[in-house]
Design an enzyme around this catalytic site. Structure first.
Site, PDB file in Angstrom:
ATOM      1  N   ASP A 184       0.824  -1.205   0.000  1.00 24.16           N
ATOM      2  CA  ASP A 184       0.000   0.000   0.000  1.00 24.16           C
ATOM      3  C   ASP A 184       0.865   1.266   0.000  1.00 24.16           C
ATOM      4  O   ASP A 184       1.961   1.267   0.559  1.00 24.16           O
ATOM      5  CB  ASP A 184      -0.913  -0.017   1.244  1.00 24.16           C
ATOM      6  CG  ASP A 184      -2.111   0.897   1.091  1.00 24.16           C
ATOM      7  OD1 ASP A 184      -2.274   1.513   0.021  1.00 24.16           O
ATOM      8  OD2 ASP A 184      -2.888   1.014   2.052  1.00 24.16           O
TER       9      ASP A 184
ATOM     10  N   ASN B 260       1.427   3.320  -2.951  1.00 24.78           N
ATOM     11  CA  ASN B 260       2.033   3.703  -4.245  1.00 24.78           C
ATOM     12  C   ASN B 260       1.558   5.076  -4.706  1.00 24.78           C
ATOM     13  O   ASN B 260       2.337   5.880  -5.222  1.00 24.78           O
ATOM     14  CB  ASN B 260       1.661   2.687  -5.332  1.00 24.78           C
ATOM     15  CG  ASN B 260       2.279   1.335  -5.079  1.00 24.78           C
ATOM     16  OD1 ASN B 260       3.181   1.214  -4.263  1.00 24.78           O
ATOM     17  ND2 ASN B 260       1.800   0.320  -5.780  1.00 24.78           N
ATOM     18  N   GLY B 261       0.262   5.317  -4.530  1.00 20.73           N
ATOM     19  CA  GLY B 261      -0.325   6.586  -4.975  1.00 20.73           C
ATOM     20  C   GLY B 261       0.265   7.756  -4.209  1.00 20.73           C
ATOM     21  O   GLY B 261       0.655   8.780  -4.789  1.00 20.73           O
TER      22      GLY B 261
ATOM     23  N   TRP C  65       3.071   7.828  -2.595  1.00 17.48           N
ATOM     24  CA  TRP C  65       4.511   7.938  -2.919  1.00 17.48           C
ATOM     25  C   TRP C  65       4.681   8.735  -4.213  1.00 17.48           C
ATOM     26  O   TRP C  65       5.515   9.627  -4.298  1.00 17.48           O
ATOM     27  CB  TRP C  65       5.091   6.525  -3.061  1.00 17.48           C
ATOM     28  CG  TRP C  65       6.563   6.479  -3.288  1.00 17.48           C
ATOM     29  CD1 TRP C  65       7.539   6.405  -2.331  1.00 17.48           C
ATOM     30  CD2 TRP C  65       7.245   6.491  -4.557  1.00 17.48           C
ATOM     31  NE1 TRP C  65       8.776   6.373  -2.918  1.00 17.48           N
ATOM     32  CE2 TRP C  65       8.629   6.428  -4.284  1.00 17.48           C
ATOM     33  CE3 TRP C  65       6.831   6.547  -5.886  1.00 17.48           C
ATOM     34  CZ2 TRP C  65       9.592   6.423  -5.287  1.00 17.48           C
ATOM     35  CZ3 TRP C  65       7.792   6.542  -6.885  1.00 17.48           C
ATOM     36  CH2 TRP C  65       9.151   6.486  -6.584  1.00 17.48           C
TER      37      TRP C  65
ATOM     38  N   ARG D 191      -0.189   8.341 -10.441  1.00 19.26           N
ATOM     39  CA  ARG D 191      -0.292   7.133  -9.617  1.00 19.26           C
ATOM     40  C   ARG D 191       0.430   5.930 -10.240  1.00 19.26           C
ATOM     41  O   ARG D 191       1.035   5.126  -9.532  1.00 19.26           O
ATOM     42  CB  ARG D 191      -1.758   6.809  -9.360  1.00 19.26           C
ATOM     43  CG  ARG D 191      -2.495   7.908  -8.601  1.00 19.26           C
ATOM     44  CD  ARG D 191      -3.952   7.549  -8.409  1.00 19.26           C
ATOM     45  NE  ARG D 191      -4.079   6.284  -7.724  1.00 19.26           N
ATOM     46  CZ  ARG D 191      -3.958   6.142  -6.403  1.00 19.26           C
ATOM     47  NH1 ARG D 191      -3.743   7.173  -5.629  1.00 19.26           N
ATOM     48  NH2 ARG D 191      -4.075   4.947  -5.842  1.00 19.26           N
TER      49      ARG D 191
ATOM     50  N   HIS E 126       3.011   2.822  -8.941  1.00 17.70           N
ATOM     51  CA  HIS E 126       2.861   1.372  -9.117  1.00 17.70           C
ATOM     52  C   HIS E 126       4.102   0.782  -9.792  1.00 17.70           C
ATOM     53  O   HIS E 126       4.571  -0.285  -9.413  1.00 17.70           O
ATOM     54  CB  HIS E 126       1.613   1.052  -9.940  1.00 17.70           C
ATOM     55  CG  HIS E 126       0.329   1.481  -9.276  1.00 17.70           C
ATOM     56  ND1 HIS E 126       0.067   1.247  -7.948  1.00 17.70           N
ATOM     57  CD2 HIS E 126      -0.771   2.137  -9.757  1.00 17.70           C
ATOM     58  CE1 HIS E 126      -1.131   1.738  -7.639  1.00 17.70           C
ATOM     59  NE2 HIS E 126      -1.656   2.292  -8.718  1.00 17.70           N
TER      60      HIS E 126
ATOM     61  N   LEU F 170      10.683 -21.285  -3.725  1.00 19.03           N
ATOM     62  CA  LEU F 170       9.676 -20.347  -3.212  1.00 19.03           C
ATOM     63  C   LEU F 170       8.370 -20.432  -4.013  1.00 19.03           C
ATOM     64  O   LEU F 170       8.392 -20.417  -5.242  1.00 19.03           O
ATOM     65  CB  LEU F 170      10.231 -18.917  -3.316  1.00 19.03           C
ATOM     66  CG  LEU F 170       9.241 -17.784  -2.995  1.00 19.03           C
ATOM     67  CD1 LEU F 170       8.913 -17.745  -1.499  1.00 19.03           C
ATOM     68  CD2 LEU F 170       9.804 -16.425  -3.435  1.00 19.03           C
TER      69      LEU F 170
ATOM     70  N   ARG G  75       1.566  -4.955   6.107  1.00 20.38           N
ATOM     71  CA  ARG G  75       0.902  -3.909   5.326  1.00 20.38           C
ATOM     72  C   ARG G  75       1.710  -2.622   5.451  1.00 20.38           C
ATOM     73  O   ARG G  75       2.038  -2.198   6.562  1.00 20.38           O
ATOM     74  CB  ARG G  75      -0.532  -3.665   5.789  1.00 20.38           C
ATOM     75  CG  ARG G  75      -1.214  -2.620   4.894  1.00 20.38           C
ATOM     76  CD  ARG G  75      -2.685  -2.462   5.170  1.00 20.38           C
ATOM     77  NE  ARG G  75      -3.278  -1.636   4.121  1.00 20.38           N
ATOM     78  CZ  ARG G  75      -4.531  -1.699   3.706  1.00 20.38           C
ATOM     79  NH1 ARG G  75      -5.346  -2.569   4.242  1.00 20.38           N
ATOM     80  NH2 ARG G  75      -4.974  -0.909   2.753  1.00 20.38           N
TER      81      ARG G  75
ATOM     82  N   SER H  89      -8.476  -5.237   4.486  1.00 16.45           N
ATOM     83  CA  SER H  89      -9.012  -4.933   3.158  1.00 16.45           C
ATOM     84  C   SER H  89      -9.376  -6.182   2.342  1.00 16.45           C
ATOM     85  O   SER H  89      -8.985  -6.311   1.177  1.00 16.45           O
ATOM     86  CB  SER H  89      -8.013  -4.070   2.376  1.00 16.45           C
ATOM     87  OG  SER H  89      -7.856  -2.831   3.013  1.00 16.45           O
TER      88      SER H  89
ATOM     89  N   GLU I  32      -0.042 -13.226  12.311  1.00 16.34           N
ATOM     90  CA  GLU I  32       0.533 -12.067  13.000  1.00 16.34           C
ATOM     91  C   GLU I  32       0.546 -10.887  12.035  1.00 16.34           C
ATOM     92  O   GLU I  32       0.974 -11.026  10.877  1.00 16.34           O
ATOM     93  CB  GLU I  32       1.980 -12.376  13.437  1.00 16.34           C
ATOM     94  CG  GLU I  32       2.085 -13.458  14.488  1.00 16.34           C
ATOM     95  CD  GLU I  32       1.497 -13.040  15.834  1.00 16.34           C
ATOM     96  OE1 GLU I  32       1.593 -11.845  16.184  1.00 16.34           O
ATOM     97  OE2 GLU I  32       0.950 -13.915  16.529  1.00 16.34           O
TER      98      GLU I  32
HETATM   99  C1  FPP Z   1      -1.836   0.062  -3.429  1.00 16.61           C
HETATM  100  O1  FPP Z   1      -1.361   1.391  -3.411  1.00 16.61           O
HETATM  101  C2  FPP Z   1      -1.247  -0.701  -4.536  1.00 16.61           C
HETATM  102  C3  FPP Z   1      -1.932  -1.351  -5.514  1.00 16.61           C
HETATM  103  C4  FPP Z   1      -3.399  -1.379  -5.550  1.00 16.61           C
HETATM  104  C5  FPP Z   1      -1.266  -2.043  -6.634  1.00 16.61           C
HETATM  105  C6  FPP Z   1       0.027  -2.735  -6.318  1.00 16.61           C
HETATM  106  C7  FPP Z   1       0.547  -3.359  -7.541  1.00 16.61           C
HETATM  107  C8  FPP Z   1       1.837  -3.341  -7.926  1.00 16.61           C
HETATM  108  C9  FPP Z   1       2.928  -2.708  -7.147  1.00 16.61           C
HETATM  109  C10 FPP Z   1       2.182  -4.032  -9.182  1.00 16.61           C
HETATM  110  C11 FPP Z   1       3.117  -5.178  -8.898  1.00 16.61           C
HETATM  111  C12 FPP Z   1       2.644  -6.433  -9.411  1.00 16.61           C
HETATM  112  C13 FPP Z   1       3.435  -7.466  -9.810  1.00 16.61           C
HETATM  113  C14 FPP Z   1       2.793  -8.709 -10.214  1.00 16.61           C
HETATM  114  C15 FPP Z   1       4.905  -7.388  -9.922  1.00 16.61           C
HETATM  115  P1  FPP Z   1      -2.418   2.567  -3.596  1.00 16.61           P
HETATM  116  O2  FPP Z   1      -2.575   2.822  -5.046  1.00 16.61           O
HETATM  117  O3  FPP Z   1      -3.688   2.214  -2.892  1.00 16.61           O
HETATM  118  O4  FPP Z   1      -1.687   3.749  -2.885  1.00 16.61           O
HETATM  119  P2  FPP Z   1      -2.363   4.943  -2.068  1.00 16.61           P
HETATM  120  O5  FPP Z   1      -3.090   4.314  -0.917  1.00 16.61           O
HETATM  121  O6  FPP Z   1      -1.186   5.744  -1.628  1.00 16.61           O
HETATM  122  O7  FPP Z   1      -3.258   5.672  -2.998  1.00 16.61           O
END
Ligand code: FPP
Length: 251
Positions: free
Chosen positions: A31, A33-34, A36, A44, A48, A142, A199, A207, A218
């Site tokens: 969680d 990415n957006g 960041w 966004r 990702h 793995l 998380r 979620s 845990e």
């Molecule tokens: C949540 O951050 C992230 C996601 C919904 C997507 C995560 C997917 C990847 C990183 C792609 C990787 C996949 C593979 C198979 C290598 P958010 O967008 O909810 O962030 P925010 O809460 O800051 O808006």
């Protein structure tokens, strides 16, 4: 490329982690990415894309420490409600990452599986994923699960729908139906439950992720945003896990 960094680094991690108390299965909610991306003044999808680097880092670390199962939450059934551009971008990023990395992952003896529902995914997309993942299915290292189009409640509902006809036909006795029967029809059938769920980004909830399987998991929360979550942070979470006293309802 999933390549292996300096030997000395691996030795450092090995010292931090008690290999006798390794979790069998780690689940990760990636969680932040957006947020960041926003901090970088970017869109966004940029977040990702950088998040994929963190996936690479934790997969490498998992192989190095000898973890058996790693499951990441790449796309939830709820994520379809995001703007169309982001959804399209995410679907493409997930598939492209798989295509780009599968050979290297396979060389590292990783078994790659997608878990989730087929609903709303085009047959072409499903077929491409299947074709790529299949290349890794003779491996023995793995088990790397990518939760894609995944929702925990839907997973349980789909299991129930598969069990109902078996009850009707008498194959499963209604009186004796047990947890194991349900587990057999989850996407994670045959896999151990996660011992540790991580998380990132400071959010503290599940979620709809692995809700059946995480009954005794845990939980570990960190404020680090996913694209900044690298090997050290992953290993720190494992070290924290190893300090915990798990009682599974006992004393
Ligand atoms: C949540 O951050 C992230 C996601 C919904 C997507 C995560 C997917 C990847 C990183 C792609 C990787 C996949 C593979 C198979 C290598 P958010 O967008 O909810 O962030 P925010 O809460 O800051 O808006």
């Amino acid at each position: 490329m999933f390549f292996f960094r300096k030997k000395s680094e691996i030795e450092k991690y090995k010292k931090l982690i008690n290999s006798k108390k390794l979790p069998n299965h780690i689940a990760v909610i990636m969680d932040g990415n957006g947020r960041w991306a926003k901090k970088q003044g970017a869109g966004r999808l940029y977040g990702h894309r950088n998040g994929v680097e963190s996936v690479r880092a934790i997969v490498e670390a998992s192989v190095e420490i000898g973890l058996k199962y790693l499951t990441i939450y790449a796309f939830s059934t709820e994520n379809w409600s995001r703007p169309e551009d982001e959804v399209k971008g995410l679907l493409k990023l997930i598939l492209d990452s798989l295509v780009n990395e599968i050979d290297q992952m396979s060389k590292n003896n990783i078994v790659v599986r997608f878990i989730g529902t087929n609903k709303n995914l085009s047959p072409e997309y499903q077929e491409k994923i299947h074709r790529e993942c299949e290349k890794s299915w003779n491996n023995t290292g793995l088990n790397f699960n990518i939760a894609m189009n995944y929702g925990g409640r839907l997973e349980i509902l789909e299991a129930v729908k598969k069990i109902m006809p078996l009850i009707k036909s008498g194959e499963i006795n209604e009186e004796n139906i047990c947890e194991k029967d349900i587990e057999q029809y989850l996407y994670t059938a045959g896999m151990p439950d996660p011992d540790l769920m991580i998380r990132t980004s400071g959010e503290m909830r599940l979620s709809n992720y692995l809700i059946w399987q995480s009954a005794y998991t845990e939980l570990y929360f960190t404020n680090i945003l996913w694209p900044d979550f690298k090997k050290e942070a992953f290993l720190k979470a494992i070290v924290d896990f190893q300090k915990r006293n798990r009682r599974f309802g006992g004393i």
